[in-house]
Design an enzyme around this catalytic site. Sequence first.
Site, PDB file in Angstrom:
ATOM      1  N   LYS A  53     -11.063  -1.043   9.475  1.00  0.00           N
ATOM      2  CA  LYS A  53     -11.151  -2.217   8.596  1.00  0.00           C
ATOM      3  C   LYS A  53     -11.539  -3.465   9.376  1.00  0.00           C
ATOM      4  O   LYS A  53     -11.530  -4.570   8.844  1.00  0.00           O
ATOM      5  CB  LYS A  53      -9.821  -2.425   7.863  1.00  0.00           C
ATOM      6  CG  LYS A  53      -9.532  -1.296   6.881  1.00  0.00           C
ATOM      7  CD  LYS A  53      -8.258  -1.491   6.109  1.00  0.00           C
ATOM      8  CE  LYS A  53      -8.078  -0.317   5.151  1.00  0.00           C
ATOM      9  NZ  LYS A  53      -6.861  -0.436   4.349  1.00  0.00           N
ATOM     10  N   ASP A  63       2.844  -4.528   8.239  1.00  0.00           N
ATOM     11  CA  ASP A  63       1.606  -3.793   8.009  1.00  0.00           C
ATOM     12  C   ASP A  63       0.469  -4.810   8.109  1.00  0.00           C
ATOM     13  O   ASP A  63       0.277  -5.630   7.212  1.00  0.00           O
ATOM     14  CB  ASP A  63       1.676  -3.137   6.621  1.00  0.00           C
ATOM     15  CG  ASP A  63       0.348  -2.525   6.193  1.00  0.00           C
ATOM     16  OD1 ASP A  63      -0.673  -2.750   6.876  1.00  0.00           O
ATOM     17  OD2 ASP A  63       0.337  -1.834   5.153  1.00  0.00           O
ATOM     18  N   GLN A  72      -4.660  -5.410   6.608  1.00  0.00           N
ATOM     19  CA  GLN A  72      -5.596  -6.377   6.017  1.00  0.00           C
ATOM     20  C   GLN A  72      -5.645  -7.685   6.797  1.00  0.00           C
ATOM     21  O   GLN A  72      -6.650  -8.397   6.755  1.00  0.00           O
ATOM     22  CB  GLN A  72      -5.210  -6.683   4.558  1.00  0.00           C
ATOM     23  CG  GLN A  72      -5.448  -5.552   3.591  1.00  0.00           C
ATOM     24  CD  GLN A  72      -6.903  -5.119   3.506  1.00  0.00           C
ATOM     25  OE1 GLN A  72      -7.831  -5.892   3.715  1.00  0.00           O
ATOM     26  NE2 GLN A  72      -7.110  -3.848   3.215  1.00  0.00           N
ATOM     27  N   HIS A 128       0.870  -1.185   0.000  1.00  0.00           N
ATOM     28  CA  HIS A 128       0.000   0.000   0.000  1.00  0.00           C
ATOM     29  C   HIS A 128       0.911   1.240   0.000  1.00  0.00           C
ATOM     30  O   HIS A 128       2.008   1.198   0.567  1.00  0.00           O
ATOM     31  CB  HIS A 128      -0.836  -0.044   1.278  1.00  0.00           C
ATOM     32  CG  HIS A 128      -1.948   0.941   1.359  1.00  0.00           C
ATOM     33  ND1 HIS A 128      -1.746   2.264   1.668  1.00  0.00           N
ATOM     34  CD2 HIS A 128      -3.284   0.793   1.183  1.00  0.00           C
ATOM     35  CE1 HIS A 128      -2.919   2.886   1.686  1.00  0.00           C
ATOM     36  NE2 HIS A 128      -3.867   2.020   1.397  1.00  0.00           N
TER      37      HIS A 128
HETATM   38  C1  LIG Z   1      -5.883   0.308   4.268  1.00  0.00           C
HETATM   39  C2  LIG Z   1      -4.473  -0.076   4.286  1.00  0.00           C
HETATM   40  C3  LIG Z   1      -3.490   0.806   4.737  1.00  0.00           C
HETATM   41  C4  LIG Z   1      -3.802   2.210   5.180  1.00  0.00           C
HETATM   42  O1  LIG Z   1      -4.673   2.216   6.271  1.00  0.00           O
HETATM   43  P1  LIG Z   1      -5.332   3.593   6.759  1.00  0.00           P
HETATM   44  O2  LIG Z   1      -6.396   3.120   7.704  1.00  0.00           O
HETATM   45  O3  LIG Z   1      -5.893   4.253   5.542  1.00  0.00           O
HETATM   46  O4  LIG Z   1      -4.274   4.382   7.407  1.00  0.00           O
HETATM   47  C5  LIG Z   1      -2.200   0.375   4.745  1.00  0.00           C
HETATM   48  N1  LIG Z   1      -1.868  -0.867   4.354  1.00  0.00           N
HETATM   49  C6  LIG Z   1      -2.784  -1.744   3.924  1.00  0.00           C
HETATM   50  C7  LIG Z   1      -2.361  -3.110   3.521  1.00  0.00           C
HETATM   51  C8  LIG Z   1      -4.120  -1.381   3.866  1.00  0.00           C
HETATM   52  O5  LIG Z   1      -5.022  -2.240   3.429  1.00  0.00           O
END
Ligand SMILES: *Cc1c(COP(=O)(O)O)cnc(C)c1O
Length: 414
Positions: A231, A205, A208, A127
């Site tokens: 999310k 990260d 997801q 991302h």
């Molecule tokens: C959505 C997402 C982000 C960013 O998240 P925010 O809530 O917009 O800060 C970063 N990495 C991944 C893999 C994502 O799906």
Amino acid sequence: MQSAQTTFANLRKDFPILQRIVRDNKTLVYLDNASTTQKPNQVIDAITDYYRNHNANIHRAVYALAEEATELYESTRDKIANFIHISNREEIIFVRGTTEAINLVAYAWGRNHIQKDDIIVTTEYEHHSNIVPWQLLTQEKGAKLVYIGMDDNGELILDDLDKYLATGKVKLVTFSLMSNVLGTITDAEKIISKCKEHGVLTLVDGAQAVPHMPVNIEKLGCDFFAFSGHKMLGPTGIGVLWVRKSVLETMNPFHGGGDMIREVHKYETTWNDLPYKFEAGTPNIADVIGLGTAIDYLTKLGMENIREHEIELTKYAIEKLSQVKGLTIYGTKDISKRGGVISFNFSDVHPHDVAQIIDEEGIAVRSGHHCAQVLMERLNVAATSRASFYIYNTKEEVDSLITALTKVARIFKL
Ligand SMILES: *Cc1c(COP(=O)(O)O)cnc(C)c1O
């Protein structure tokens, strides 16, 4: 005891928005969960309950409301510790989301640990939030940003990592545990153990992954871990950064002011204890409480069950989509290696046209580059359509998607 099946069938009633009628009298089919998820009544109620009954600033005052608000806020920290399996609550920092979490690391860790010619390693399926902060940092420091490549199955080429590690210049390897475009689940344990052999720190990260599968940070063994509340049924504007304490202790503050302070004098300040050193100013109290309730909700369902539910839906959707003539699905077909995210292109129809036509049927999918333009370049496409599932989605909704795609085929004479 209810079976997992009935539990998932019954939970739609918790989500008022799923009853929405959109466009021309169509029931909403929400398939954009990789962007953000819908919120159950429990989370909405927890937020309004806080404002109606407990609203006060936290940590300082001694009156009843302030104590209640502090208790509600801090109890979420404990819920998170249990949820992602870490033993030390001081390592959990509340931030606005994954983006802010990664920027915090790039700034508060990166600025005093990265020097000229150092290497930071990321991957081709990140991302933008896990690319741009590292571009800013490496440009400022005269350091280098490099990418682990991706094979045609949508999996990382770990030989690239070995090559970079062999230089002895790598200071950080940063990658998503699940791609937000391809759904690929990264072989994190392998990457992290390779990095450990070289004394290299790792950032995961988890934006997801955390909403969709069990995550055990202790077992993973990374040094930084980031995810977003919105999310995973929680509100927007709240997320989590976890940092291993031994690393957190080497970091400078990110923002100055408010809760991060112990004592301020005219020309010097001492910092508050962890984690408050990194939580400057009045935090997003209401949404922290909302996130705590979202974690309760997910815990009750069981992350193993959620993963199973999504495997079943994804398998079904890939089977059905594969039968649509002219439709290309990106990423691996091996369900055990992917989450409930399916990116596709339909012949040469632009993804925005696909999204617009199926929107007339009430179906919400994302179209575009999904904040992953490096990956789009790698796939050699400008954009994709993306359907992504969560706990409340059903096979009937997948069928609605397929039916709507036949309308696209009709209009474009495919
Ligand atoms: C959505 C997402 C982000 C960013 O998240 P925010 O809530 O917009 O800060 C970063 N990495 C991944 C893999 C994502 O799906």
